[in-house]
Write a protein that holds these residues in place. Structure first.
Motif, PDB file in Angstrom:
ATOM      1  N   ARG A 203      78.873  92.607  62.513  1.00  0.00           N
ATOM      2  CA  ARG A 203      78.809  91.170  62.276  1.00  0.00           C
ATOM      3  C   ARG A 203      80.189  90.584  62.004  1.00  0.00           C
TER       4      ARG A 203
ATOM      5  N   SER B 195      77.888  85.991  64.762  1.00  0.00           N
ATOM      6  CA  SER B 195      76.824  86.983  64.856  1.00  0.00           C
ATOM      7  C   SER B 195      75.541  86.285  65.269  1.00  0.00           C
ATOM      8  N   PRO B 196      74.640  86.974  65.960  1.00  0.00           N
ATOM      9  CA  PRO B 196      73.362  86.354  66.338  1.00  0.00           C
ATOM     10  C   PRO B 196      72.540  85.869  65.156  1.00  0.00           C
TER      11      PRO B 196
ATOM     12  N   ILE C 291      69.871  89.489  73.559  1.00  0.00           N
ATOM     13  CA  ILE C 291      69.122  90.542  72.870  1.00  0.00           C
ATOM     14  C   ILE C 291      67.656  90.515  73.303  1.00  0.00           C
TER      15      ILE C 291
ATOM     16  N   ASP D  62      70.744  97.508  69.011  1.00  0.00           N
ATOM     17  CA  ASP D  62      71.250  97.527  67.639  1.00  0.00           C
ATOM     18  C   ASP D  62      72.461  96.597  67.545  1.00  0.00           C
ATOM     19  N   LEU D  63      72.434  95.703  66.568  1.00  0.00           N
ATOM     20  CA  LEU D  63      73.599  94.866  66.284  1.00  0.00           C
ATOM     21  C   LEU D  63      74.503  95.677  65.347  1.00  0.00           C
TER      22      LEU D  63
ATOM     23  N   ALA E 224      73.707  84.730  72.394  1.00  0.00           N
ATOM     24  CA  ALA E 224      73.671  86.108  71.903  1.00  0.00           C
ATOM     25  C   ALA E 224      72.236  86.525  71.588  1.00  0.00           C
ATOM     26  N   ARG E 225      71.498  85.640  70.951  1.00  0.00           N
ATOM     27  CA  ARG E 225      70.091  85.931  70.640  1.00  0.00           C
ATOM     28  C   ARG E 225      69.274  86.103  71.915  1.00  0.00           C
TER      29      ARG E 225
END
Length: 353
Positions: free
Chosen positions: A35, A3-4, A20, A31-32, A16-17
């Protein structure tokens, strides 16, 4: 994949970050939604992870039915060890577009123990309205599954915010500061450390010292590879500010990089004005311009690697020139703002709103 907001640093978490941030910079709301870690360490994990994913999809679906669904679903890093169980199913249930980023396909996995996992990955790629690849290498694989209209290229990029420390190292009369940044993991990372150590033992020059930033479960094995080197220091795991400090006090990034997808560390180093020495392996050629922003050697060739390091140790003018070209290339062509505009264009081309 991670997950970020996973606490453990890694390239996939960082990208990933950045994705976003690139989407948000273009004005999109992100929206994430999950996870759940769907990466398969072994092929035998498939059914267990798939069962967890089905529960996750049901929970997200219930939430969307109450609150409303998004305009599209995006899944990052789809491949045989991380098949998409969630995004594609949500897109089907709610009849919304589905997009993958950094999907990849290797035909040989259709014929080994990973065939079932690859079939799930391939189905998601075929379903996607758009598959965004970072490298030509990945695009060539994905192109075996989809027509050109559902394939896009977004060159690898980096977020250079927080890495703007003014370079403080004064080379005059001092050692050339070499830097390596990598997690200490089994497999390709460990083999890269092995080749780095082998290359250092072949150096003709003694005018250098190396700092290794990173940590991981095989740190003892890595440290053992560099026994006898008084000029090698281990800095351990660093946060972003710590990495920025080492980039500001270094002259050359040296990391062989067996089978890197592309290597964010290469881009970040170039953005900080450091030339890079690496191998022609995986997707590295997508981020290092051989002869301009760094030097690339043949995969597995420790002698060539040592020769390249010696060349940049001894030639300060080349270091300076390549460092300037590296920074100009990374900041102008591979920065967050440029990537955000490219990504936004790809999304609007694929998804008519």
């Amino acid at each position: 994949m991670k997950s970020p907001d996973d606490p453990v640093p890694s390239g996939d978490r960082t990208m990933a970050r950045q994705l976003i941030k690139a989407l948000q910079l273009a004005g999109h709301h992100v929206d994430l939604v999950s996870r759940l870690k769907c990466r398969l360490r072994t092929a035998g994990m498939l059914e267990s992870v798939a069962a967890d994913a089905r529960q996750e999809v049901d929970q997200i679906s219930a939430r969307w039915q109450e609150q409303g669904a998004p305009d599209l679903v995006m899944t990052y890093h789809v491949y045989y060890k991380s098949p998409d169980f969630i995004g594609s199913e949500l897109a089907r249930r709610f009849d919304i577009p589905f997009i993958t980023v950094e999907a990849s396909y290797a035909g040989k996995r259709d014929r080994d123990e990973w065939a079932a996992a690859q079939a799930i990955s391939s189905a998601a790629i075929r379903q996607a309205a758009l598959n965004i690849c970072f490298t030509d290498r990945d695009a060539e694989g994905v192109a075996k599954l989809v027509e050109p209209g559902r394939l896009g290229i977004l060159p690898p990029f980096a977020d250079f915010s927080g890495l703007n420390a003014v370079r403080q190292h004064d080379e005059v009369g001092g050692k050339v500061e070499l830097l390596a940044i990598a997690m200490m993991l089994k497999g390709n990372k460990l083999e890269s450390f092995r080749l780095l150590a082998e290359g250092l033992r072949l150096l003709k020059s003694a005018n250098w010292q190396l700092t290794i930033v990173g940590d991981g479960p095989v740190r003892d094995a890595v440290e053992g590879m560099f026994n006898g080197f008084d000029q090698v220091r281990f800095a351990g795991q660093m946060d972003r500010a710590g990495v920025a400090g080492y980039l500001a006090n270094s002259d050359v990034l040296v990391w062989p990089g067996y089978h890197e997808a592309f290597g964010l560390a290469y881009l970040e180093a170039q953005g900080a004005g450091l030339p890079v020495i690496a191998m022609r392996s995986g997707g590295v050629e997508a981020v290092v311009m051989d002869g301009n922003t760094g030097l690339l050697v043949e995969e597995g060739n420790a002698v060539q690697f040592a020769d390249a390091v010696d060349e940049l140790i001894e030639n300060s003018n080349m270091r300076k020139s390549m460092g300037e070209q590296a920074q100009a290339f990374a900041r102008a062509e591979r920065g967050l703002a440029t990537a955000s505009a490219r990504l936004d264009k790809l999304l609007h081309t694929a998804v008519k709103t």
